[in-house]
Motif scaffolding. Structure first.
Motif, PDB file in Angstrom:
ATOM      1  N   LEU A 123      -6.853  20.784   1.489  1.00 37.76           N
ATOM      2  CA  LEU A 123      -6.774  19.482   0.802  1.00 37.76           C
ATOM      3  C   LEU A 123      -7.993  19.335  -0.111  1.00 37.76           C
ATOM      4  N   VAL A 124      -7.720  19.219  -1.409  1.00 35.03           N
ATOM      5  CA  VAL A 124      -8.809  19.072  -2.389  1.00 35.03           C
ATOM      6  C   VAL A 124      -8.603  17.749  -3.115  1.00 35.03           C
ATOM      7  N   PHE A 125      -9.465  16.788  -2.863  1.00 31.95           N
ATOM      8  CA  PHE A 125      -9.289  15.486  -3.520  1.00 31.95           C
ATOM      9  C   PHE A 125      -9.709  15.550  -4.988  1.00 31.95           C
ATOM     10  N   ARG A 126      -8.972  14.815  -5.794  1.00 34.65           N
ATOM     11  CA  ARG A 126      -9.285  14.743  -7.224  1.00 34.65           C
ATOM     12  C   ARG A 126      -9.632  13.327  -7.662  1.00 34.65           C
ATOM     13  N   ALA A 127      -9.488  12.369  -6.758  1.00 35.30           N
ATOM     14  CA  ALA A 127      -9.855  10.973  -7.070  1.00 35.30           C
ATOM     15  C   ALA A 127     -10.731  10.438  -5.946  1.00 35.30           C
ATOM     16  N   MET A 128     -11.628   9.573  -6.322  1.00 32.73           N
ATOM     17  CA  MET A 128     -12.611   9.033  -5.376  1.00 32.73           C
ATOM     18  C   MET A 128     -12.149   7.678  -4.839  1.00 32.73           C
ATOM     19  N   TYR A 129     -12.461   7.423  -3.555  1.00 37.34           N
ATOM     20  CA  TYR A 129     -12.147   6.103  -2.996  1.00 37.34           C
ATOM     21  C   TYR A 129     -13.002   5.025  -3.660  1.00 37.34           C
ATOM     22  N   GLY A 130     -12.435   3.830  -3.706  1.00 39.97           N
ATOM     23  CA  GLY A 130     -13.122   2.720  -4.367  1.00 39.97           C
ATOM     24  C   GLY A 130     -12.772   2.606  -5.835  1.00 39.97           C
ATOM     25  N   GLU A 131     -12.019   3.606  -6.344  1.00 39.54           N
ATOM     26  CA  GLU A 131     -11.656   3.590  -7.770  1.00 39.54           C
ATOM     27  C   GLU A 131     -10.259   3.028  -7.981  1.00 39.54           C
ATOM     28  N   TRP A 132     -10.077   2.375  -9.109  1.00 41.52           N
ATOM     29  CA  TRP A 132      -8.747   1.952  -9.547  1.00 41.52           C
ATOM     30  C   TRP A 132      -8.019   3.179 -10.096  1.00 41.52           C
ATOM     31  N   THR A 149       0.841  -1.199   0.000  1.00 43.48           N
ATOM     32  CA  THR A 149       0.000   0.000   0.000  1.00 43.48           C
ATOM     33  C   THR A 149       0.877   1.251   0.000  1.00 43.48           C
ATOM     34  N   GLU A 150       0.495   2.215  -0.819  1.00 37.54           N
ATOM     35  CA  GLU A 150       1.266   3.456  -0.893  1.00 37.54           C
ATOM     36  C   GLU A 150       0.539   4.576  -0.153  1.00 37.54           C
ATOM     37  N   PRO A 151       1.172   5.121   0.912  1.00 36.16           N
ATOM     38  CA  PRO A 151       0.591   6.297   1.544  1.00 36.16           C
ATOM     39  C   PRO A 151       0.844   7.519   0.676  1.00 36.16           C
ATOM     40  N   ILE A 152      -0.189   8.319   0.457  1.00 39.44           N
ATOM     41  CA  ILE A 152      -0.050   9.572  -0.294  1.00 39.44           C
ATOM     42  C   ILE A 152       0.116  10.681   0.752  1.00 39.44           C
ATOM     43  N   VAL A 161      -2.683  11.495   3.431  1.00 40.32           N
ATOM     44  CA  VAL A 161      -4.049  11.900   3.079  1.00 40.32           C
ATOM     45  C   VAL A 161      -4.845  10.807   2.378  1.00 40.32           C
ATOM     46  N   ALA A 162      -4.168   9.777   1.878  1.00 41.62           N
ATOM     47  CA  ALA A 162      -4.886   8.709   1.179  1.00 41.62           C
ATOM     48  C   ALA A 162      -3.983   7.487   1.074  1.00 41.62           C
ATOM     49  N   ARG A 163      -4.579   6.356   0.695  1.00 41.18           N
ATOM     50  CA  ARG A 163      -3.792   5.131   0.496  1.00 41.18           C
ATOM     51  C   ARG A 163      -4.241   4.412  -0.770  1.00 41.18           C
ATOM     52  N   VAL A 164      -3.253   3.881  -1.484  1.00 36.69           N
ATOM     53  CA  VAL A 164      -3.515   3.113  -2.695  1.00 36.69           C
ATOM     54  C   VAL A 164      -2.982   1.696  -2.487  1.00 36.69           C
ATOM     55  N   CYS A 191      -0.085   9.279  -7.150  1.00 35.00           N
ATOM     56  CA  CYS A 191       0.362   7.965  -6.689  1.00 35.00           C
ATOM     57  C   CYS A 191       1.465   7.479  -7.631  1.00 35.00           C
ATOM     58  N   THR A 192       2.363   6.632  -7.100  1.00 32.40           N
ATOM     59  CA  THR A 192       3.417   6.076  -7.954  1.00 32.40           C
ATOM     60  C   THR A 192       3.160   4.597  -8.253  1.00 32.40           C
ATOM     61  N   VAL A 193       2.103   4.048  -7.633  1.00 29.08           N
ATOM     62  CA  VAL A 193       1.741   2.658  -7.928  1.00 29.08           C
ATOM     63  C   VAL A 193       0.325   2.648  -8.505  1.00 29.08           C
ATOM     64  N   SER A 194      -0.021   1.587  -9.193  1.00 26.10           N
ATOM     65  CA  SER A 194      -1.392   1.389  -9.665  1.00 26.10           C
ATOM     66  C   SER A 194      -2.132   0.516  -8.664  1.00 26.10           C
ATOM     67  N   GLY A 195      -3.415   0.802  -8.463  1.00 22.44           N
ATOM     68  CA  GLY A 195      -4.207  -0.010  -7.543  1.00 22.44           C
ATOM     69  C   GLY A 195      -5.472   0.718  -7.148  1.00 22.44           C
ATOM     70  N   VAL A 196      -6.184   0.155  -6.180  1.00 29.09           N
ATOM     71  CA  VAL A 196      -7.425   0.780  -5.723  1.00 29.09           C
ATOM     72  C   VAL A 196      -7.091   1.851  -4.686  1.00 29.09           C
ATOM     73  N   LEU A 197      -7.613   3.047  -4.891  1.00 30.71           N
ATOM     74  CA  LEU A 197      -7.564   4.095  -3.864  1.00 30.71           C
ATOM     75  C   LEU A 197      -8.635   3.715  -2.849  1.00 30.71           C
TER      76      LEU A 197
END
Ligand SMILES: [Zn+2]
Length: 371
Positions: free
Chosen positions: A301-310, A290-293, A354-357, A333-339
């Protein structure tokens, strides 16, 4: 159904709390242990416990329970009473700053000195011997504080359960779960019924959280003695993160409770035919992947991606806006995966995660859980 009360050590004059457990179905078969809201400010699970109890009562009345299901809806009455300036602060004990989901009695360490001479070539006998030893070592504990007595009360209810479900939630999140990689085959159907968007696997993420003290003991004994004695997975233990703190509704609570009922039906604890298993939303990934952002500086903090999304590597997850310098920093993010989870705060402080992938390749070592 039986109701049992387990008094905690009184922390101060005139104050006394207790754990209440509800026991459905006959003892002697499989045992299932379910608790919710161990972090006291994570309420979705408490509503799931409530919905689950209604379903279990109906199943028990219909004679359909083949095993014992223990539900502890309020496993942390200490945390539920910690209000600071109008806010419930239920993650850490205010007196010691200890996380309520860490530092459980280390079953692996406690059992190890006593178990070798009790093991045989019979896997079922070994299961019973390990559980009997667990009971003895837990009985020998003498907690001194209310917090330790709470931990012990919960473990005395759960140590011998075949399945342990610890229902938590995150700040803002898609439904995800944590479990031991040795257990994935047994946990995958639960991930499917719950429609988990991430399943994070770790043998020992350090810190003795509730689910791991159960499963790790069996994995550790197998690692040490497995070449001489067969050791089963005696406890299928899972931490389920039921979305975010504000995701409390009758609709999702009923859906989650029903998913657990389907899983228990599939496992033969409930008489009947389980619903067809839905597809797994996303493959399980290592918790170490898991990658911590992390916010490099403070700002809005303004999110641009929604949780539950790849998200693909390089996706913009959030911006940090500094209204004094006019600087806008984009966090990618530097990895691909589900936020799978995001912070609830909208003021980022420097260094804040602020987020995890959920990446597929291990990139972290040491303590894998957040504070
Ligand atoms: Zn939690």
């Amino acid at each position: 159904m039986q109701t049992r009360n387990h008094p905690l050590i009184s922390p101060t004059l005139g104050t006394a709390r207790q754990i209440t457990s509800f026991h459905y179905g006959p003892a002697g078969g499989q045992k299932i242990y379910i608790q919710s809201s161990l972090h006291a400010d994570e309420l979705p699970g408490m509503l799931v416990s409530w919905a689950l109890r209604r379903k279990l009562a109906a199943l028990e009345a219909a004679g359909k329970l083949r095993g014992e299901v223990v539900v502890v809806p309020v496993p942390n009455p200490i945390g539920l009473n910690q209000h600071v300036l109008g806010h419930l602060a239920g993650r850490f004990e205010s007196n010691t700053a200890q996380n309520f989901n860490r530092n459980f009695y280390d079953l692996a360490a406690l059992v190890l000195p006593h178990i070798e001479e009790r093991l045989t070539g019979d896997v079922e006998a070994n299961r019973n011997a390990v559980r009997a030893t667990m009971r003895e070592v837990l009985d020998a504990q003498r907690p001194k504080t209310e917090l330790d007595s709470q931990r012990l009360a919960l473990q005395r209810l759960s140590y011998d359960a075949d399945v342990v479900l610890d229902l938590h939630c995150d700040w803002e999140a898609a439904l995800h779960l944590y479990t031991n990689p040795d257990l994935w085959d047994d946990v995958e159907p639960l991930a499917r019924y719950l429609d988990a968007k991430a399943s994070l696997l770790a043998l020992n993420s350090i810190g003795n959280p509730f689910d791991e003290i159960h499963s790790f003991c069996w994995s550790d004994l197998r690692e040490r003695f497995g070449d001489r004695f067969p050791i089963p997975n005696g406890s299928i233990s899972v931490t389920v993160e039921l979305r975010g703190q504000a995701d409390v509704s009758y609709e999702v609570a009923d859906k989650d409770a029903q998913a657990i009922i389907e899983y228990l039906t599939l496992r033969g604890v409930i008489d009947g035919t389980a619903a067809p298993m839905p597809p797994l939303a996303f493959e399980a990934t290592p918790l170490a992947g898991t990658e911590p952002i992390v916010a490099p500086a403070s700002g809005v903090l303004v999110f641009r991606a929604m949780y539950g999304e790849w998200v693909e590597a390089g996706t913009a997850i959030a911006d940090i806006v500094d209204p004094l310098t006019d600087q806008v920093s984009t966090l990618k993010c530097t990895v691909s995966g589900v936020l799978y989870a995001r912070h609830r705060a909208r003021l980022a402080t420097a260094g804040m995660e602020v987020a995890r992938v959920a990446g597929a390749t291990p990139i972290r070592t040491g303590s894998l859980l957040s504070q």
